[in-house]
Design an enzyme around this catalytic site. Structure first.
Site, PDB file in Angstrom:
ATOM      1  N   LYS A 182       0.889  -1.168   0.000  1.00  0.00           N
ATOM      2  CA  LYS A 182       0.000   0.000   0.000  1.00  0.00           C
ATOM      3  C   LYS A 182       0.925   1.216   0.000  1.00  0.00           C
ATOM      4  CE  LYS A 182      -2.660   3.256   1.815  1.00  0.00           C
ATOM      5  NZ  LYS A 182      -2.178   4.478   2.400  1.00  0.00           N
ATOM      6  N   GLY A 244      -1.263   2.542  13.384  1.00  0.00           N
ATOM      7  CA  GLY A 244      -0.741   1.187  13.561  1.00  0.00           C
ATOM      8  C   GLY A 244      -1.608   0.360  14.499  1.00  0.00           C
ATOM      9  N   GLU A 263       5.721  -0.926  13.587  1.00  0.00           N
ATOM     10  CA  GLU A 263       6.680  -0.124  14.347  1.00  0.00           C
ATOM     11  C   GLU A 263       5.986   1.209  14.577  1.00  0.00           C
ATOM     12  OE1 GLU A 263      10.502   1.043  12.431  1.00  0.00           O
ATOM     13  OE2 GLU A 263       9.851   2.672  13.728  1.00  0.00           O
ATOM     14  N   CYS A 300      12.289   7.474  13.303  1.00  0.00           N
ATOM     15  CA  CYS A 300      11.729   6.711  14.418  1.00  0.00           C
ATOM     16  C   CYS A 300      12.733   6.621  15.562  1.00  0.00           C
ATOM     17  CB  CYS A 300      11.294   5.329  13.971  1.00  0.00           C
ATOM     18  SG  CYS A 300      12.131   4.750  12.527  1.00  0.00           S
TER      19      CYS A 300
HETATM   20  P1  NAP Z   1       0.025   6.914   9.696  1.00  0.00           P
HETATM   21  O1  NAP Z   1      -1.010   7.955   9.827  1.00  0.00           O
HETATM   22  O2  NAP Z   1       0.108   5.911  10.773  1.00  0.00           O
HETATM   23  O3  NAP Z   1      -0.243   6.175   8.318  1.00  0.00           O
HETATM   24  C1  NAP Z   1       0.577   5.111   7.871  1.00  0.00           C
HETATM   25  C2  NAP Z   1      -0.192   4.264   6.880  1.00  0.00           C
HETATM   26  O4  NAP Z   1      -1.265   3.592   7.523  1.00  0.00           O
HETATM   27  C3  NAP Z   1      -0.817   5.053   5.757  1.00  0.00           C
HETATM   28  O5  NAP Z   1      -0.736   4.276   4.591  1.00  0.00           O
HETATM   29  C4  NAP Z   1      -2.241   5.213   6.197  1.00  0.00           C
HETATM   30  O6  NAP Z   1      -3.151   5.329   5.143  1.00  0.00           O
HETATM   31  C5  NAP Z   1      -2.497   3.908   6.900  1.00  0.00           C
HETATM   32  N1  NAP Z   1      -3.509   4.022   7.946  1.00  0.00           N
HETATM   33  C6  NAP Z   1      -3.410   4.754   9.081  1.00  0.00           C
HETATM   34  N2  NAP Z   1      -4.505   4.577   9.837  1.00  0.00           N
HETATM   35  C7  NAP Z   1      -5.318   3.728   9.167  1.00  0.00           C
HETATM   36  C8  NAP Z   1      -6.600   3.174   9.442  1.00  0.00           C
HETATM   37  N3  NAP Z   1      -7.262   3.471  10.561  1.00  0.00           N
HETATM   38  N4  NAP Z   1      -7.140   2.340   8.533  1.00  0.00           N
HETATM   39  C9  NAP Z   1      -6.473   2.055   7.400  1.00  0.00           C
HETATM   40  N5  NAP Z   1      -5.260   2.558   7.073  1.00  0.00           N
HETATM   41  C10 NAP Z   1      -4.687   3.373   7.952  1.00  0.00           C
HETATM   42  O7  NAP Z   1       1.471   7.549   9.558  1.00  0.00           O
HETATM   43  P2  NAP Z   1       2.012   8.708   8.591  1.00  0.00           P
HETATM   44  O8  NAP Z   1       0.988   9.077   7.583  1.00  0.00           O
HETATM   45  O9  NAP Z   1       3.291   8.242   8.095  1.00  0.00           O
HETATM   46  O10 NAP Z   1       2.325   9.960   9.523  1.00  0.00           O
HETATM   47  C11 NAP Z   1       1.492  10.415  10.510  1.00  0.00           C
HETATM   48  C12 NAP Z   1       2.196  10.351  11.857  1.00  0.00           C
HETATM   49  O11 NAP Z   1       2.805   9.064  12.009  1.00  0.00           O
HETATM   50  C13 NAP Z   1       3.350  11.288  12.067  1.00  0.00           C
HETATM   51  O12 NAP Z   1       2.954  12.566  12.465  1.00  0.00           O
HETATM   52  C14 NAP Z   1       4.129  10.567  13.126  1.00  0.00           C
HETATM   53  O13 NAP Z   1       3.596  10.853  14.381  1.00  0.00           O
HETATM   54  C15 NAP Z   1       3.923   9.135  12.850  1.00  0.00           C
HETATM   55  N6  NAP Z   1       5.069   8.451  12.213  1.00  0.00           N
HETATM   56  C16 NAP Z   1       5.923   7.777  12.999  1.00  0.00           C
HETATM   57  C17 NAP Z   1       6.970   7.108  12.441  1.00  0.00           C
HETATM   58  C18 NAP Z   1       7.913   6.338  13.289  1.00  0.00           C
HETATM   59  O14 NAP Z   1       8.835   5.775  12.750  1.00  0.00           O
HETATM   60  N7  NAP Z   1       7.708   6.256  14.559  1.00  0.00           N
HETATM   61  C19 NAP Z   1       7.191   7.098  11.073  1.00  0.00           C
HETATM   62  C20 NAP Z   1       6.292   7.799  10.270  1.00  0.00           C
HETATM   63  C21 NAP Z   1       5.229   8.454  10.867  1.00  0.00           C
HETATM   64  P3  NAP Z   1      -3.470   6.741   4.431  1.00  0.00           P
HETATM   65  O15 NAP Z   1      -2.247   7.036   3.606  1.00  0.00           O
HETATM   66  O16 NAP Z   1      -4.661   6.444   3.630  1.00  0.00           O
HETATM   67  O17 NAP Z   1      -3.667   7.734   5.519  1.00  0.00           O
END
Ligand code: NAP
Length: 505
Positions: A182, A244, A263, A300
């Site tokens: 995805k 996650g 993660e 991360c």
């Molecule tokens: P995210 O919001 O967790 O999204 C990651 C992936 O999961 C995307 O493909 C998203 O789809 C999908 N997703 C999230 N929630 C979902 C749900 N309820 N149902 C289905 N699919 C879902 O992370 P992000 O977009 O990379 O960034 C947002 C936040 O994540 C950042 O502000 C940060 O806090 C955190 N982050 C942390 C790390 C780390 O390594 N710790 C790395 C990256 C990001 P969509 O694209 O359709 O939204």
């Protein structure tokens, strides 16, 4: 070499579009239109992956190694175009994209040599003991087998190394598992060109086309459908705790629950031990400032929390660090949403009781500047919210009363990807007291370094107790990452001809 994305999904060798679209939001250049994914595409990709598994799961290790190396070659052949679209979409500098490309091809090649070596198969053999009393022992052989189709979520913060052909994909393909990716909406063009490279390698190596599909997002429908599809057998994910955990829960609630290797974040505490602080506090402070702001803090492994004993050395350290951090200008973040989340994370920390802001900077739109706060050991221990990750260059210094409270803070930690000790010889005794606690908290413990660089190697663990990861026995970086997509099978008294090729003879 420029690349103009067509905006389609790659489903088992075919580029296809749906009737819905979304727009990319690049930092430079024009927004492009991409086809939005849906549950129907997920179904087609998962069915093709299952069909491919019956062939791909039985390829030889040499065949899969050649395929992984061919993907690396195809990525390298598109190197400049990948850098151009990657920098435009993510705002990451050119050097970072080039470095990440090297890391991505390097890990594909590393997995190729890892499977050729064969040790990962963990072969065991209990030789039959027909004369054993009171009962004879049968002949039992064990080997690791691939689990079936794997879903991979591209990560926003590593458009190459943790995305379409990143570590999860490389590990799954090395194991013998087809992959459905995805793509992340933050870099859909980068996802497309890398998918094109994998597609070219599939054709070159004569692999079944269902071995790889890439579906763009556009809504939560794709992610939800993917983790719930009955033919998907495991998931690799890097992202937010909220996203996650939602996907993890969906995996656990399936009629056939499957492992979700997520993660989900970490504040990567650094324990600043007194002798080291007294001997070289200034150098540690500038080192921390560099690590905290690397890549706008979007790692991360970003060291967001410092634990230090209150006193003159700590005050001096913070002065030097704040001075260095104050000079760091605005840095572009990966998405507008991530920049907004960073500022609202800052507001949440600022609103907690016992917390003081010691570096106040201004940034807006898609930019980040560092924020630094300090608090006391008492305030930290009373308030778990202070331990939540704020993604970006935000630092929180926890000033503990004494080394006993430092240990208490260590015990209070949630699971972490990393914990770091900055120590000199005179700190050894305190380090020895901290170690048994830190081993229970983190996947990787460092001394006198900064956790932001993650080596892709044999001995690396990039994981840790929840919420650093959802499976503490696993790593998403390094060769051990292949274990996530393998399952041990025992073969009792089977004739050679019926055994997997790697067990025959
Ligand atoms: P995210 O919001 O967790 O999204 C990651 C992936 O999961 C995307 O493909 C998203 O789809 C999908 N997703 C999230 N929630 C979902 C749900 N309820 N149902 C289905 N699919 C879902 O992370 P992000 O977009 O990379 O960034 C947002 C936040 O994540 C950042 O502000 C940060 O806090 C955190 N982050 C942390 C790390 C780390 O390594 N710790 C790395 C990256 C990001 P969509 O694209 O359709 O939204």
């Amino acid at each position: 070499m420029t690349f103009e994305p067509h905006g389609k999904h790659l489903i088992a060798g075919d580029w296809v579009a749906t009737d819905k679209t979304f727009q990319s939001v690049p930092v430079t250049g024009e927004a492009k239109t991409f086809s939005a994914g849906n549950a129907d595409l997920v179904d087609r990709a998962a069915k093709a992956a299952e069909e491919a598994f019956w062939v791909y799961g039985y390829t030889t290790r040499d065949e899969r190694a050649a395929f992984l190396n061919a993907i690396a070659d195809e990525i390298e052949a598109r190197g400049e175009a990948i850098t151009a679209i990657g920098t435009a979409e993510t705002g990451l500098p050119e050097g970072r994209l080039q470095g990440e490309r090297g890391r991505t091809t390097g890990q594909l090649r590393l997995f190729a040599s890892h499977i050729q070596d064969g040790a990962y198969l963990d072969k065991r053999h209990d030789v039959a003991l027909p004369d054993r009393a009171p009962l004879p022992r049968p002949d039992i052989k064990l080997i690791e087998r691939p689990i079936g189709p794997v879903a991979v979520f591209g990560a926003s913060n590593f458009p190459l190394a943790f995305s379409t052909a990143g570590g999860d994909t490389a590990a799954a393909l090395a194991a013998g598992c087809p992959v459905v990716v995805k793509g992340h909406e933050a870099h859909p063009g980068t996802a497309e060109i890398v998918a094109e490279a994998i597609h070219a390698a599939i054709e070159k190596c004569g692999m079944h086309p269902g071995v790889f599909s890439m579906i763009h997002g556009g809504s939560y429908e794709v992610g939800g459908a993917l983790v719930q599809h009955p033919l998907i057998k495991a998931v690799g994910f890097t992202g937010s705790f909220r996203g996650g955990k939602a996907l993890f829960d969906l995996c656990a609630q399936r009629p056939e629950p499957i492992p979700f290797f997520g993660e989900l974040g970490s504040v990567n505490p650094m324990f600043m031990l007194p002798e080291a602080m007294s001997a070289r506090g200034d150098a540690l402070a500038t080192g921390w400032a560099g690590s905290l702001t690397m890549g706008a803090g979007q790692f991360c492994t970003n060291p967001g929390v410092l634990v230090m004993v209150d006193g003159d050395d700590t005050d001096k350290f913070l002065e030097t660090a704040v001075e260095a951090l104050g000079k760091v200008g605005p840095q572009t973040m990966l998405t507008n949403g991530i920049a907004d989340a960073y500022r609202s994370g800052r507001d949440t920390i600022a609103a907690q009781s016992g917390v003081q802001e010691i570096l106040n900077t201004t940034s807006d739109q898609r930019n980040a500047t560092p924020f630094v706060f300090e608090t006391t050991g008492d305030a930290w221990l009373a308030n778990p919210a202070l331990g939540h990750e704020v993604f970006g260059p935000l630092g929180l210094a926890v000033k503990v009363k004494d080394t006993a409270q430092m240990l208490e803070v260590a015990r209070s930690l949630d699971g972490q990807l990393t914990c770091t000790l900055h120590m000199d010889d005179g700190d050894t005794e305190l380090g020895q007291k901290l170690m048994p606690v830190l081993e229970r908290k983190a996947g990787r413990i460092l001394a006198n370094g900064f956790p932001t660089g993650v080596e892709v190697s044999e001995a690396m663990v990039h994981g840790g107790p929840f919420p650093a990861s959802t499976n503490f026995g696993a790593t998403s970086v390094g060769t051990m990452a292949i274990r996530r997509f393998l399952r041990p099978v025992s073969y009792q008294n089977l004739p050679d001809a019926l055994l997997p090729v790697d067990l025959q003879g």
